[in-house]
Design a protein around this motif. Structure first.
Motif, PDB file in Angstrom:
ATOM      1  N   THR A 165     -12.244 -14.104  -9.138  1.00 51.32           N
ATOM      2  CA  THR A 165     -13.733 -15.140  -9.463  1.00 51.32           C
ATOM      3  C   THR A 165     -13.324 -17.079  -8.681  1.00 51.32           C
ATOM      4  OG1 THR A 165     -13.352 -15.988 -11.498  1.00 51.32           O
ATOM      5  CG2 THR A 165     -14.734 -15.502 -11.657  1.00 51.32           C
ATOM      6  N   ASP A 166     -12.106 -16.724  -8.040  1.00 49.68           N
ATOM      7  CA  ASP A 166     -11.410 -18.267  -7.254  1.00 49.68           C
ATOM      8  C   ASP A 166     -11.257 -17.552  -5.979  1.00 49.68           C
ATOM      9  OD1 ASP A 166     -11.971 -20.213  -9.396  1.00 49.68           O
ATOM     10  OD2 ASP A 166     -10.898 -19.383 -10.743  1.00 49.68           O
ATOM     11  N   ALA A 167     -11.444 -16.461  -5.724  1.00 48.14           N
ATOM     12  CA  ALA A 167     -11.248 -15.491  -4.614  1.00 48.14           C
ATOM     13  C   ALA A 167     -11.924 -15.405  -3.935  1.00 48.14           C
ATOM     14  CB  ALA A 167      -9.813 -14.698  -4.324  1.00 48.14           C
ATOM     15  N   GLN A 168     -13.188 -16.926  -3.593  1.00 46.70           N
ATOM     16  CA  GLN A 168     -14.612 -16.602  -2.947  1.00 46.70           C
ATOM     17  C   GLN A 168     -14.495 -15.859  -1.322  1.00 46.70           C
ATOM     18  OE1 GLN A 168     -16.650 -19.140  -4.411  1.00 46.70           O
ATOM     19  NE2 GLN A 168     -16.292 -19.054  -6.583  1.00 46.70           N
ATOM     20  N   PHE A 169     -13.358 -15.961  -0.745  1.00 46.77           N
ATOM     21  CA  PHE A 169     -13.243 -15.333   0.696  1.00 46.77           C
ATOM     22  C   PHE A 169     -12.331 -14.230   0.809  1.00 46.77           C
ATOM     23  CE2 PHE A 169      -9.248 -17.419  -2.100  1.00 46.77           C
ATOM     24  CZ  PHE A 169      -8.349 -16.862  -1.179  1.00 46.77           C
ATOM     25  N   LEU A 170     -12.228 -13.430  -0.277  1.00 46.77           N
ATOM     26  CA  LEU A 170     -11.949 -12.656  -0.496  1.00 46.77           C
ATOM     27  C   LEU A 170     -12.690 -10.952  -0.689  1.00 46.77           C
ATOM     28  CD1 LEU A 170      -8.617 -11.232  -0.701  1.00 46.77           C
ATOM     29  CD2 LEU A 170      -8.892 -11.293  -3.202  1.00 46.77           C
ATOM     30  N   GLY A 171     -12.052 -10.071   0.386  1.00 46.47           N
ATOM     31  CA  GLY A 171     -12.852  -8.713   0.589  1.00 46.47           C
ATOM     32  C   GLY A 171     -11.375  -6.868   0.512  1.00 46.47           C
ATOM     33  N   PHE A 172     -12.142  -6.848   1.528  1.00 46.12           N
ATOM     34  CA  PHE A 172     -11.697  -5.326   1.995  1.00 46.12           C
ATOM     35  C   PHE A 172     -12.431  -4.319   3.221  1.00 46.12           C
ATOM     36  CE2 PHE A 172     -13.379  -3.598  -1.889  1.00 46.12           C
ATOM     37  CZ  PHE A 172     -13.951  -2.314  -1.213  1.00 46.12           C
ATOM     38  N   ARG A 173     -11.643  -3.730   3.573  1.00 48.28           N
ATOM     39  CA  ARG A 173     -12.083  -2.480   4.361  1.00 48.28           C
ATOM     40  C   ARG A 173     -11.381  -1.373   3.963  1.00 48.28           C
ATOM     41  NH1 ARG A 173     -13.572  -4.018  10.440  1.00 48.28           N
ATOM     42  NH2 ARG A 173     -13.312  -5.568   9.695  1.00 48.28           N
ATOM     43  N   MET A 174     -12.149  -0.565   4.206  1.00 45.17           N
ATOM     44  CA  MET A 174     -11.376   1.168   3.992  1.00 45.17           C
ATOM     45  C   MET A 174     -10.999   1.970   5.239  1.00 45.17           C
ATOM     46  SD  MET A 174     -13.568   2.585   1.222  1.00 45.17           S
ATOM     47  CE  MET A 174     -15.217   2.757   2.270  1.00 45.17           C
ATOM     48  N   ILE A 175      -9.822   2.907   5.052  1.00 40.05           N
ATOM     49  CA  ILE A 175      -9.837   3.522   5.984  1.00 40.05           C
ATOM     50  C   ILE A 175      -9.971   5.261   5.670  1.00 40.05           C
ATOM     51  CG2 ILE A 175      -8.215   1.461   6.593  1.00 40.05           C
ATOM     52  CD1 ILE A 175      -5.668   3.661   6.356  1.00 40.05           C
ATOM     53  N   ILE A 176      -9.480   6.247   6.389  1.00 39.88           N
ATOM     54  CA  ILE A 176      -8.949   7.293   6.263  1.00 39.88           C
ATOM     55  C   ILE A 176      -8.048   7.661   7.125  1.00 39.88           C
ATOM     56  CG2 ILE A 176     -10.606   9.992   6.087  1.00 39.88           C
ATOM     57  CD1 ILE A 176     -12.980   8.964   6.008  1.00 39.88           C
ATOM     58  N   PRO A 177      -7.375   8.173   6.103  1.00 41.87           N
ATOM     59  CA  PRO A 177      -5.579   8.730   7.134  1.00 41.87           C
ATOM     60  C   PRO A 177      -6.344  10.310   7.918  1.00 41.87           C
ATOM     61  CG  PRO A 177      -4.863   8.563   5.035  1.00 41.87           C
ATOM     62  CD  PRO A 177      -6.352   8.284   4.943  1.00 41.87           C
ATOM     63  N   LEU A 178      -5.758  10.546   8.734  1.00 37.24           N
ATOM     64  CA  LEU A 178      -6.230  11.641   9.766  1.00 37.24           C
ATOM     65  C   LEU A 178      -5.202  12.409   8.869  1.00 37.24           C
ATOM     66  CD1 LEU A 178      -7.238  13.661  11.828  1.00 37.24           C
ATOM     67  CD2 LEU A 178      -5.218  12.855  12.960  1.00 37.24           C
ATOM     68  N   GLU A 179      -3.807  12.189   8.236  1.00 35.96           N
ATOM     69  CA  GLU A 179      -2.254  12.772   7.342  1.00 35.96           C
ATOM     70  C   GLU A 179      -3.064  12.815   5.959  1.00 35.96           C
ATOM     71  OE1 GLU A 179       1.051  11.747   9.236  1.00 35.96           O
ATOM     72  OE2 GLU A 179       0.570  11.831  11.648  1.00 35.96           O
ATOM     73  N   VAL A 180      -3.630  13.776   5.309  1.00 38.46           N
ATOM     74  CA  VAL A 180      -3.812  13.506   4.062  1.00 38.46           C
ATOM     75  C   VAL A 180      -2.189  13.211   3.356  1.00 38.46           C
ATOM     76  CG1 VAL A 180      -5.183  14.300   2.142  1.00 38.46           C
ATOM     77  CG2 VAL A 180      -6.535  14.627   4.216  1.00 38.46           C
ATOM     78  N   ASP A 181      -2.479  12.000   2.652  1.00 36.76           N
ATOM     79  CA  ASP A 181      -1.663  12.457   1.150  1.00 36.76           C
ATOM     80  C   ASP A 181      -1.525  13.677   0.929  1.00 36.76           C
ATOM     81  OD1 ASP A 181      -0.510  10.709   2.720  1.00 36.76           O
ATOM     82  OD2 ASP A 181      -1.343   8.718   1.605  1.00 36.76           O
ATOM     83  N   ASP A 182      -0.277  13.606  -0.235  1.00 34.08           N
ATOM     84  CA  ASP A 182      -0.286  14.753  -1.550  1.00 34.08           C
ATOM     85  C   ASP A 182      -0.698  13.697  -3.146  1.00 34.08           C
ATOM     86  OD1 ASP A 182       2.017  13.320  -2.611  1.00 34.08           O
ATOM     87  OD2 ASP A 182       3.458  14.534  -2.246  1.00 34.08           O
ATOM     88  N   VAL A 183      -0.905  14.839  -3.652  1.00 33.56           N
ATOM     89  CA  VAL A 183      -2.142  14.428  -5.268  1.00 33.56           C
ATOM     90  C   VAL A 183      -1.865  13.132  -5.418  1.00 33.56           C
ATOM     91  CG1 VAL A 183      -3.169  15.111  -7.029  1.00 33.56           C
ATOM     92  CG2 VAL A 183      -3.462  15.689  -4.713  1.00 33.56           C
ATOM     93  N   GLU A 184      -0.182  12.873  -6.036  1.00 35.86           N
ATOM     94  CA  GLU A 184       0.783  11.739  -5.963  1.00 35.86           C
ATOM     95  C   GLU A 184       0.767  11.176  -5.750  1.00 35.86           C
ATOM     96  OE1 GLU A 184       5.502  12.030  -8.325  1.00 35.86           O
ATOM     97  OE2 GLU A 184       4.735  13.320  -6.925  1.00 35.86           O
ATOM     98  N   LYS A 185       1.203  11.265  -3.696  1.00 35.35           N
ATOM     99  CA  LYS A 185       0.717   9.731  -3.573  1.00 35.35           C
ATOM    100  C   LYS A 185      -0.732   9.501  -3.945  1.00 35.35           C
ATOM    101  CE  LYS A 185       2.372   6.480  -0.166  1.00 35.35           C
ATOM    102  NZ  LYS A 185       3.402   7.453   1.041  1.00 35.35           N
ATOM    103  N   MET A 186      -1.927   9.847  -3.541  1.00 41.72           N
ATOM    104  CA  MET A 186      -2.509   9.079  -3.424  1.00 41.72           C
ATOM    105  C   MET A 186      -2.816   8.338  -5.225  1.00 41.72           C
ATOM    106  SD  MET A 186      -5.528  12.743  -3.066  1.00 41.72           S
ATOM    107  CE  MET A 186      -5.315  13.636  -0.677  1.00 41.72           C
TER     108      MET A 186
END
Length: 302
Positions: A268-289
């Motif tokens: 609640t005290d980080a009103q300056f903080l967000g994010f954006r996403m990526i889709i990697p071309l090389e897909v990780d294995d399920v464990e890494k995901m």
């Protein structure tokens, strides 16, 4: 452009070519901090990245199940996909209005923990059918620089910042709608300023002990604090909008959190903080995901 199934909400990703770059800032860069070096040549695999920061239009579908369900009467969805996405853990309902009066439609989502941002990418992966995750710190800086070696993607002239970034001097004490400033050379908006952006990595005070693997490096979190955010924000000075500037997460970002134990979902005290996403071309294995979606250390992930 991707439409979130079962909704009217779209978002756009931009292709980021693979390549090499010098991560960090040179010793002579103005306003440089010690945590921005020493520089390392890093190799990055190609990926797609959100053209803008994740907005409330997208994030509220994750936070509030009713926001998602309201479309189901007139937008049919696949029950099998719904079953998978509904199985992803979602935030407890916020106990305050999370935009803090700054606006929702077209504005960046804020104040989520890194855990919440990671889980959102897992939920989005289940909804859409592509592998989404947060960028690593190296991927983020590579995309921000977009082939440049200057302090910012537009160059070294600090007088140009107002054309590309919302920051302390022009942000009017709040975040702004995404995509209103000029993009960097690879077509990404708001990489400099508006809201700072979570990356996957733990924060280290310099690169001496990390970045040992210079091929798509990732510094796995091993403690709750600190994690890294990038890009500066409306609440930061111009120097924090530089491509190499770094922010370490702090426990104080939860200071006003009334929950006991403190919420794993909101800062609640980080009103300056967000994010954006990526889709990697090389897909990780399920464990890494699963590791990259769930924080890597515990359910009390920050």
């Amino acid at each position: 452009k991707i439409l979130i199934p079962g909704t009217e909400t779209e978002f756009v990703l931009v292709p980021i070519p693979g390549g090499e770059f010098m991560m960090g800032s040179p010793s002579g860069e103005a306003n440089r901090k010690d945590d921005e070096g020493p520089q390392r040549k890093v190799k990055i695999a190609p990926f797609w990245m959100g053209k803008v920061e994740v907005t409330w239009d997208e994030f509220d579908l994750f936070i509030f199940r009713d926001e998602e369900r309201k479309y189901k009467d007139f937008i049919p969805t696949d029950p099998k996909i719904d079953k998978v996405s509904d199985a992803v853990a979602r935030p407890t309902q916020p106990y305050v209005e999370m935009s803090f009066g700054m606006g929702k439609e077209g504005f960046p989502a804020i104040s989520m923990t890194q855990h919440a941002a990671r889980k959102y990418t897992e939920w989005m992966s289940a909804k859409v059918g592509y592998y989404f995750r947060l960028p690593t710190e190296a991927e983020w800086e590579y995309a921000c620089r977009s082939g440049t070696t200057t302090a910012c993607s537009w160059g070294d002239d600090p007088k140009m910042i107002g054309e590309y970034a919302w920051y302390e001097d022009n942000g009017n004490f709040q975040y702004q709608r995404v995509g209103k400033k000029l993009p960097n050379p690879w077509g990404l908006h708001d990489m400099h300023g508006n809201v700072a952006e979570w990356v996957l990595d733990r924060y280290e005070p310099n690169y001496k002990s990390v970045l040992k693997d210079l091929d798509n490096p990732y510094n796995r979190p091993i403690t709750l604090y600190s994690r890294t955010a990038r890009g500066g924000s409306w609440d930061h000075p111009a120097a924090m909008a530089r491509s190499s500037a770094r922010i370490a997460s702090e426990e104080d970002w939860k200071m006003q959190d009334p929950q006991l134990p403190k919420s794993i979902w909101f800062h609640t005290d980080a009103q300056f903080l967000g994010f954006r996403m990526i889709i990697p071309l090389e897909v990780d294995d399920v464990e890494k995901m699963m590791e990259l979606w769930n924080g890597g250390i515990s359910k009390d992930d920050d």
